[in-house]
Design a protein around this motif. Structure first.
Motif, mmCIF file in Angstrom:
data_model
loop_
_atom_site.group_PDB
_atom_site.id
_atom_site.type_symbol
_atom_site.label_atom_id
_atom_site.label_comp_id
_atom_site.label_asym_id
_atom_site.label_seq_id
_atom_site.Cartn_x
_atom_site.Cartn_y
_atom_site.Cartn_z
ATOM 1 N N GLY A 179 -28.721 -45.224 16.655
ATOM 2 C CA GLY A 179 -29.112 -43.869 16.295
ATOM 3 C C GLY A 179 -29.254 -43.635 14.803
ATOM 4 N N TYR A 180 -28.255 -44.092 14.066
ATOM 5 C CA TYR A 180 -28.266 -43.847 12.619
ATOM 6 C C TYR A 180 -29.475 -44.504 11.954
ATOM 7 C CZ TYR A 180 -26.580 -43.565 7.828
ATOM 8 O OH TYR A 180 -26.461 -43.299 6.496
ATOM 9 N N ALA A 224 -34.473 -32.746 10.773
ATOM 10 C CA ALA A 224 -33.011 -32.631 10.874
ATOM 11 C C ALA A 224 -32.556 -33.770 11.776
ATOM 12 C CB ALA A 224 -32.626 -31.280 11.455
ATOM 13 N N GLU A 225 -31.870 -34.742 11.192
ATOM 14 C CA GLU A 225 -31.532 -35.963 11.943
ATOM 15 C C GLU A 225 -30.734 -35.667 13.218
ATOM 16 O OE1 GLU A 225 -29.701 -38.750 9.317
ATOM 17 O OE2 GLU A 225 -31.424 -38.793 7.963
ATOM 18 N N GLY A 226 -29.945 -34.607 13.153
ATOM 19 C CA GLY A 226 -29.112 -34.269 14.310
ATOM 20 C C GLY A 226 -29.923 -34.025 15.571
ATOM 21 N N THR A 227 -31.136 -33.497 15.419
ATOM 22 C CA THR A 227 -31.925 -33.154 16.603
ATOM 23 C C THR A 227 -32.553 -34.384 17.250
ATOM 24 O OG1 THR A 227 -33.812 -32.700 15.190
ATOM 25 C CG2 THR A 227 -32.469 -30.825 15.827
ATOM 26 N N TYR A 269 -30.754 -36.881 18.256
ATOM 27 C CA TYR A 269 -29.819 -37.326 19.289
ATOM 28 C C TYR A 269 -30.083 -36.680 20.649
ATOM 29 C CZ TYR A 269 -27.271 -40.094 15.915
ATOM 30 O OH TYR A 269 -26.947 -41.055 15.000
ATOM 31 N N PRO A 270 -30.322 -35.363 20.679
ATOM 32 C CA PRO A 270 -30.709 -34.771 21.973
ATOM 33 C C PRO A 270 -31.958 -35.433 22.549
ATOM 34 C CG PRO A 270 -30.218 -33.046 20.402
ATOM 35 C CD PRO A 270 -30.162 -34.331 19.647
ATOM 36 N N LEU A 271 -32.899 -35.735 21.661
ATOM 37 C CA LEU A 271 -34.146 -36.380 22.086
ATOM 38 C C LEU A 271 -33.850 -37.758 22.688
ATOM 39 C CD1 LEU A 271 -37.239 -36.435 22.085
ATOM 40 C CD2 LEU A 271 -37.178 -37.220 19.733
ATOM 41 N N ARG A 298 -31.080 -38.784 23.981
ATOM 42 C CA ARG A 298 -30.355 -38.625 25.247
ATOM 43 C C ARG A 298 -31.303 -38.263 26.388
ATOM 44 N NH1 ARG A 298 -25.378 -37.484 26.243
ATOM 45 N NH2 ARG A 298 -25.853 -35.504 27.213
ATOM 46 N N ARG A 299 -32.260 -37.407 26.063
ATOM 47 C CA ARG A 299 -33.202 -36.991 27.107
ATOM 48 C C ARG A 299 -34.068 -38.174 27.547
ATOM 49 N NH1 ARG A 299 -38.177 -35.022 26.901
ATOM 50 N NH2 ARG A 299 -38.132 -34.537 24.681
ATOM 51 N N LYS A 326 -32.054 -40.345 29.715
ATOM 52 C CA LYS A 326 -31.871 -39.778 31.052
ATOM 53 C C LYS A 326 -33.131 -39.914 31.894
ATOM 54 C CE LYS A 326 -28.340 -36.198 30.704
ATOM 55 N NZ LYS A 326 -28.185 -34.752 30.513
ATOM 56 N N TYR A 354 -30.453 -48.581 21.232
ATOM 57 C CA TYR A 354 -31.433 -48.089 22.196
ATOM 58 C C TYR A 354 -32.558 -49.116 22.324
ATOM 59 C CZ TYR A 354 -29.140 -43.599 21.625
ATOM 60 O OH TYR A 354 -28.216 -42.603 21.587
ATOM 61 N N PHE A 371 -22.333 -38.590 17.522
ATOM 62 C CA PHE A 371 -22.255 -38.097 16.147
ATOM 63 C C PHE A 371 -21.099 -38.744 15.395
ATOM 64 C CE2 PHE A 371 -24.927 -34.733 17.898
ATOM 65 C CZ PHE A 371 -25.930 -34.748 16.939
ATOM 66 N N GLU A 377 -28.028 -33.935 6.176
ATOM 67 C CA GLU A 377 -29.114 -34.659 6.830
ATOM 68 C C GLU A 377 -29.206 -34.322 8.319
ATOM 69 O OE1 GLU A 377 -29.256 -38.739 4.119
ATOM 70 O OE2 GLU A 377 -28.239 -38.731 6.036
ATOM 71 N N LEU A 378 -28.037 -34.123 8.929
ATOM 72 C CA LEU A 378 -28.032 -33.852 10.371
ATOM 73 C C LEU A 378 -28.621 -32.489 10.685
ATOM 74 C CD1 LEU A 378 -24.595 -35.279 11.532
ATOM 75 C CD2 LEU A 378 -26.849 -36.123 12.120
ATOM 76 N N ILE A 424 -29.043 -28.456 17.029
ATOM 77 C CA ILE A 424 -28.688 -29.599 17.880
ATOM 78 C C ILE A 424 -28.257 -29.100 19.257
ATOM 79 C CG2 ILE A 424 -27.128 -31.560 18.137
ATOM 80 C CD1 ILE A 424 -26.883 -31.511 15.034
ATOM 81 N N GLU A 466 -29.832 -29.643 23.066
ATOM 82 C CA GLU A 466 -29.049 -30.236 24.156
ATOM 83 C C GLU A 466 -29.011 -29.295 25.366
ATOM 84 O OE1 GLU A 466 -28.005 -33.099 24.588
ATOM 85 O OE2 GLU A 466 -27.575 -34.050 22.674
#
Lengths: 109, 185
Positions: A25-26, A39-42, A44-46, A48-49, A52, A72, B29, B49-50, B56, B60
């Motif tokens: 991920g990183y 925004a890197e955080g978003t 992760y949801p992608l 995960r989806r 799935k 991944y 995370f 950055e996140l 987020i 989700e």
């Protein structure tokens, strides 16, 4: 860049990058944010989806420093989906380019 | 904002997800932070950055809603909530309200009793004016005993009050969760 617009394209970018090389991920977040402001955080949801939905699969890979990382990799299904997205994107961007060219040409006259 | 705060916010925003899902998200995370630290980044840089935990969490939750038909369809769940609310209101009026009022007023009655017992030595002075010194002494010592009992009762009542408050608040929260269909774990 427009958020909704970026969301759709980001999925394609993630698939293409992971298709090139399995990554965690990183790493993926760094590779994308080098070129696209996101925004890197978003991501992760992608991820995960996509996992799935069966387009990606995950495995734990050892790392030289720290705990194992979640890698991944793309599945056969994911590759099919990616190719479909690439075709769509090509058609779409070609059309947009054309509109811009015509529009810009019209403006000069 | 520091790392702990980021996780606390994210965890709170994801509270509607099952614990298993939430833990998976937070673990991703956690890994991101660990690698970031290894590369010499500070907490602030990584969080910057996140991006916003809200974004987020929204992503989700949207994905979760899309893949869980049980929570889908605003109209049906609104009807369900309304029906459930009506049923609960009747249930509460018919079954819960009576005993609840009984316990509440019983509790208040006990408090009055306790207060009267505590101040009874003062009242015993009245008997001095009415029936002389001997009778007064007897009443006074009995009332002192009463005062002690009253104090003990007060302490017990404070604990009982706290307990009743927890039960009451818990029941109200439970009812609201039931109506809104929210899960806590």
């Amino acid at each position: 860049m427009n958020v909704q617009f970026k969301k759709g394209v980001l999925e394609l970018c993630v698939l293409v990058l992971i298709d090139t090389k399995d990554q965690y991920g990183y790493e993926l977040a760094q590779n994308i944010s080098k070129k696209i402001e996101v925004a890197e955080g978003t991501l992760y949801p992608l991820l995960r989806r996509l996992t799935k939905e069966g387009y990606l699969s995950t495995y734990l890979g050892e790392s030289t420093e720290g705990p194992p990382r979640k890698y991944y990799s793309i599945t056969a299904e994911g590759e099919q989906y990616m190719n479909a997205l690439i075709n769509e994107w090509k058609q779409f961007s070609k059309a947009v380019d054309q509109f811009i060219k015509e529009g810009a040409g019209h403006g000069e006259e | 904002m520091v790392k702990n705060e980021f996780f606390r916010k994210l965890n709170h925003l994801l509270r509607e997800l099952p614990k298993k899902e939430r833990d998976e998200i937070l673990a991703d995370f956690e890994e991101h932070f660990t690698i970031g630290f290894n590369e010499g980044k500070t907490e602030e840089e990584i969080i910057q950055e996140l991006g916003d935990p809200k974004d987020i969490a929204n992503a989700e939750l949207a994905d979760y809603d899309a893949t869980n038909p049980a929570r889908q369809g605003g109209a049906t769940s609104a009807t369900r909530s309304l029906l459930l609310a009506i049923v609960l209101i009747f249930f509460n009026l018919v079954v819960v309200a009576g005993p609840a009022f009984g316990i509440f007023f019983g509790f208040i009655g006990l408090w009055f009793g306790a207060i009267c017992m505590v101040i009874s030595p003062l009242l015993s002075l009245l008997s001095y004016f009415q029936s002389g010194f001997d009778a007064f002494l007897f009443t006074f010592f009995v009332s002192l005993a009463c005062c002690g009992v009253g104090l003990l009762l007060s302490i017990a009542l404070i604990y009982i009050g706290k307990f009743l408050w927890y039960v009451c608040a818990g029941y109200i929260r439970f009812t609201i969760d039931l109506i809104t269909g929210r899960k806590r774990s």
